[in-house]
Enzyme design. Structure first.
Site, PDB file in Angstrom:
ATOM      1  N   GLN A  23      41.236  25.880  48.902  1.00  0.00           N
ATOM      2  CA  GLN A  23      40.296  25.465  49.950  1.00  0.00           C
ATOM      3  C   GLN A  23      40.470  24.001  50.349  1.00  0.00           C
ATOM      4  O   GLN A  23      39.953  23.581  51.372  1.00  0.00           O
ATOM      5  CB  GLN A  23      38.847  25.695  49.493  1.00  0.00           C
ATOM      6  CG  GLN A  23      38.501  27.168  49.330  1.00  0.00           C
ATOM      7  CD  GLN A  23      37.066  27.337  48.902  1.00  0.00           C
ATOM      8  OE1 GLN A  23      36.757  27.259  47.718  1.00  0.00           O
ATOM      9  NE2 GLN A  23      36.171  27.540  49.852  1.00  0.00           N
ATOM     10  N   HIS A  55      39.760  33.487  45.431  1.00  0.00           N
ATOM     11  CA  HIS A  55      40.448  32.489  46.272  1.00  0.00           C
ATOM     12  C   HIS A  55      41.865  32.238  45.766  1.00  0.00           C
ATOM     13  O   HIS A  55      42.783  32.028  46.556  1.00  0.00           O
ATOM     14  CB  HIS A  55      39.687  31.151  46.256  1.00  0.00           C
ATOM     15  CG  HIS A  55      38.636  31.036  47.324  1.00  0.00           C
ATOM     16  ND1 HIS A  55      38.911  31.119  48.663  1.00  0.00           N
ATOM     17  CD2 HIS A  55      37.295  30.825  47.241  1.00  0.00           C
ATOM     18  CE1 HIS A  55      37.791  30.966  49.362  1.00  0.00           C
ATOM     19  NE2 HIS A  55      36.783  30.793  48.524  1.00  0.00           N
ATOM     20  N   GLY A  66      30.724  26.018  44.217  1.00  0.00           N
ATOM     21  CA  GLY A  66      32.048  26.317  43.700  1.00  0.00           C
ATOM     22  C   GLY A  66      33.110  25.975  44.726  1.00  0.00           C
ATOM     23  O   GLY A  66      32.839  25.969  45.929  1.00  0.00           O
ATOM     24  N   HIS A 109      34.163  34.902  42.794  1.00  0.00           N
ATOM     25  CA  HIS A 109      34.458  34.451  44.165  1.00  0.00           C
ATOM     26  C   HIS A 109      35.615  33.442  44.160  1.00  0.00           C
ATOM     27  O   HIS A 109      36.545  33.548  44.957  1.00  0.00           O
ATOM     28  CB  HIS A 109      33.177  33.823  44.755  1.00  0.00           C
ATOM     29  CG  HIS A 109      33.330  33.245  46.127  1.00  0.00           C
ATOM     30  ND1 HIS A 109      32.660  33.734  47.226  1.00  0.00           N
ATOM     31  CD2 HIS A 109      34.066  32.192  46.587  1.00  0.00           C
ATOM     32  CE1 HIS A 109      32.996  33.019  48.298  1.00  0.00           C
ATOM     33  NE2 HIS A 109      33.842  32.073  47.938  1.00  0.00           N
ATOM     34  N   GLU A 110      35.573  32.485  43.217  1.00  0.00           N
ATOM     35  CA  GLU A 110      36.615  31.444  43.180  1.00  0.00           C
ATOM     36  C   GLU A 110      37.943  31.999  42.667  1.00  0.00           C
ATOM     37  O   GLU A 110      39.006  31.609  43.163  1.00  0.00           O
ATOM     38  CB  GLU A 110      36.167  30.246  42.332  1.00  0.00           C
ATOM     39  CG  GLU A 110      34.852  29.571  42.750  1.00  0.00           C
ATOM     40  CD  GLU A 110      34.757  29.228  44.221  1.00  0.00           C
ATOM     41  OE1 GLU A 110      35.790  29.050  44.877  1.00  0.00           O
ATOM     42  OE2 GLU A 110      33.623  29.154  44.734  1.00  0.00           O
ATOM     43  N   CYS A 119      30.601  30.895  51.745  1.00  0.00           N
ATOM     44  CA  CYS A 119      31.856  30.261  51.337  1.00  0.00           C
ATOM     45  C   CYS A 119      32.014  28.961  52.113  1.00  0.00           C
ATOM     46  O   CYS A 119      31.765  28.932  53.314  1.00  0.00           O
ATOM     47  CB  CYS A 119      33.022  31.197  51.637  1.00  0.00           C
ATOM     48  SG  CYS A 119      34.630  30.504  51.216  1.00  0.00           S
ATOM     49  N   LEU A 120      32.428  27.900  51.433  1.00  0.00           N
ATOM     50  CA  LEU A 120      32.599  26.610  52.115  1.00  0.00           C
ATOM     51  C   LEU A 120      33.697  26.680  53.176  1.00  0.00           C
ATOM     52  O   LEU A 120      33.720  25.869  54.091  1.00  0.00           O
ATOM     53  CB  LEU A 120      32.921  25.506  51.099  1.00  0.00           C
ATOM     54  CG  LEU A 120      31.762  25.123  50.163  1.00  0.00           C
ATOM     55  CD1 LEU A 120      32.214  24.065  49.162  1.00  0.00           C
ATOM     56  CD2 LEU A 120      30.547  24.621  50.933  1.00  0.00           C
TER      57      LEU A 120
HETATM   58 ZN   LIG Z   1      34.772  30.539  48.965  1.00  0.00          ZN
END
Ligand SMILES: [Zn+2]
Length: 189
Positions: free
Chosen positions: A50, A138, A45, A134-135, A92-93
C-alpha cells in the site's frame, strides 16, 4: 516519514509481495514509516504494497477500537490456523470512503518475525483477527473488494477512478495556482 498510500485500482496492489530476507535498520525504517502513515491516515492496519513496497511487511494497531491492543509489526507473516467464520464491515486505506461486509475466519493464529527479527506466534480475535487477514491478503495482491460480487466491485472501481481523477485535477490546479503566484511575485519586482 509519512509515505503516499497507493489508491486502488493500481497494478502494484495486485502483485504478490516478496519475503523479507533480513530484518535490519532499513526494514525497521520502513516499519516506522508504515506505522506513521497508518496513524496519520487514521487506519488500524497497513501492508507494505500500500506504500508501493513489495515486501511481506505489515503493521497493525487496533487499539483505537479494541481493548488491550498495541502496535504490532509482522514481517513475513503466515496464518497457520483459523477457526470459525464471521462477517465484518471492512474498509481499506487504499479504497477510501468505501466499506462492505466481508466473510472471514473468526479467529486466526499468525506466525511472523517481529521488529527485531525474532519469530513469534499470535492468537488473534475480533478486529485484530480481521486486520491480520485483510493485511495478509494485501501481500497476495488481494483486496477486500476481491471478496465481493463483481457488480459491487465494478461500482467501487468506478467511484475510485473518479476520486483519482478528481485528485489529479486538484493537484494540477494547485500547481497552476503556484505558477501563477510565482509569476505575480515576479512581476511585482
Ligand atoms: Zn487494505
Amino acid at each position: 516519514m509519512i509515505r503516499d498510500i497507493v489508491i486502488w485500482p493500481d497494478p502494484i496492489l495486485k502483485e504478490v509481495a516478496k519475503p523479507v530476507e533480513r530484518v535490519d535498520d532499513a526494514l525497521r525504517k520502513l516499519l516506522d514509516d508504515m506505522a506513521e502513515t497508518m496513524y496519520a491516515a487514521d487506519g488500524v492496519g497497513l501492508a507494505a504494497p500500500q506504500v508501493a513496497v513489495l515486501k511481506r511487511v505489515i503493521v497493525i494497531d487496533t487499539s483505537p477500537r479494541q481493548e488491550g491492543q498495541r502496535l504490532i509489526h509482522l514481517v513475513n507473516p503466515e496464518i497457520v490456523k483459523t477457526e470459525g467464520t464471521t462477517t465484518y464491515t471492512e474498509g481499506c486505506l487504499s479504497i477510501p470512503g468505501e466499506a462492505e461486509d466481508v466473510d472471514r475466519a473468526d479467529k486466526v493464529w499468525v506466525r511472523a518475525l517481529d521488529y527485531h527479527g525474532k519469530p513469534f506466534e499470535l492468537e488473534c480475535e475480533g478486529l485484530l483477527s480481521i486486520a491480520v487477514q485483510h493485511e495478509c491478503d494485501h501481500l497476495q495482491g488481494t483486496l477486500f473488494v476481491d471478496h465481493l460480487s463483481s457488480l459491487k466491485r465494478e461500482l467501487i472501481r468506478r467511484r475510485m477512478k473518479k476520486l483519482k481523477a478528481d485528485q489529479a485535477e486538484e493537484r494540477a490546479e494547485k500547481k497552476a495556482a503556484q505558477v501563477k503566484g510565482a509569476k505575480r511575485h515576479e512581476s511585482a519586482l
